[in-house]
Motif scaffolding. Sequence first.
Motif, PDB file in Angstrom:
ATOM      1  N   MET A   1       0.848  -1.176   0.000  1.00 22.81           N
ATOM      2  CA  MET A   1       0.000   0.000   0.000  1.00 22.81           C
ATOM      3  C   MET A   1       0.897   1.244   0.000  1.00 22.81           C
ATOM      4  N   PRO A   2       0.690   2.150  -0.957  1.00 30.27           N
ATOM      5  CA  PRO A   2       1.533   3.342  -1.032  1.00 30.27           C
ATOM      6  C   PRO A   2       1.280   4.304   0.130  1.00 30.27           C
ATOM      7  N   ILE A   3       2.329   5.011   0.483  1.00 28.29           N
ATOM      8  CA  ILE A   3       2.237   5.981   1.574  1.00 28.29           C
ATOM      9  C   ILE A   3       1.699   7.290   1.013  1.00 28.29           C
ATOM     10  N   ASN A   4       0.702   7.835   1.676  1.00 29.69           N
ATOM     11  CA  ASN A   4       0.095   9.092   1.245  1.00 29.69           C
ATOM     12  C   ASN A   4       0.830  10.261   1.910  1.00 29.69           C
ATOM     13  N   PRO A   5       1.556  11.078   1.123  1.00 33.89           N
ATOM     14  CA  PRO A   5       2.314  12.188   1.720  1.00 33.89           C
ATOM     15  C   PRO A   5       1.420  13.214   2.413  1.00 33.89           C
ATOM     16  N   ASP A   6       0.181  13.373   1.940  1.00 27.74           N
ATOM     17  CA  ASP A   6      -0.737  14.323   2.590  1.00 27.74           C
ATOM     18  C   ASP A   6      -1.057  13.880   4.013  1.00 27.74           C
ATOM     19  N   LYS A   7      -1.275  12.591   4.194  1.00 28.70           N
ATOM     20  CA  LYS A   7      -1.572  12.073   5.536  1.00 28.70           C
ATOM     21  C   LYS A   7      -0.368  12.214   6.463  1.00 28.70           C
ATOM     22  N   ILE A   8       0.806  11.989   5.920  1.00 25.73           N
ATOM     23  CA  ILE A   8       2.029  12.137   6.720  1.00 25.73           C
ATOM     24  C   ILE A   8       2.194  13.589   7.155  1.00 25.73           C
ATOM     25  N   ARG A   9       1.979  14.519   6.221  1.00 26.36           N
ATOM     26  CA  ARG A   9       2.104  15.945   6.524  1.00 26.36           C
ATOM     27  C   ARG A   9       1.102  16.358   7.606  1.00 26.36           C
TER      28      ARG A   9
END
Length: 75
Positions: A1-9
């Motif tokens: 599953m790819p990591i969502n940069p928006d969620k990390i931010r």
Amino acid sequence: MPINPDKIRIRQLKAAEGYLALNMPDHALRELGRIEDLGDEHFKALVLRGEALQMKQQHLQALDAFRQAHLEKPT
């Protein structure tokens, strides 16, 4: 599953807010510094940075962050 940069931010910004609520400005600044791409959260990050610097009694740097935030989103 790819990591969502928006969620990390968003998680990093919330962590910075939490550190500020706990009166831990150094941790908040460290968390803000880890954000690779602020995207549309640039204003919020600048305000949080200003608050953290203000807590550290670094008023000139805090004022600079708040000024940048105001230029980003004048009210």
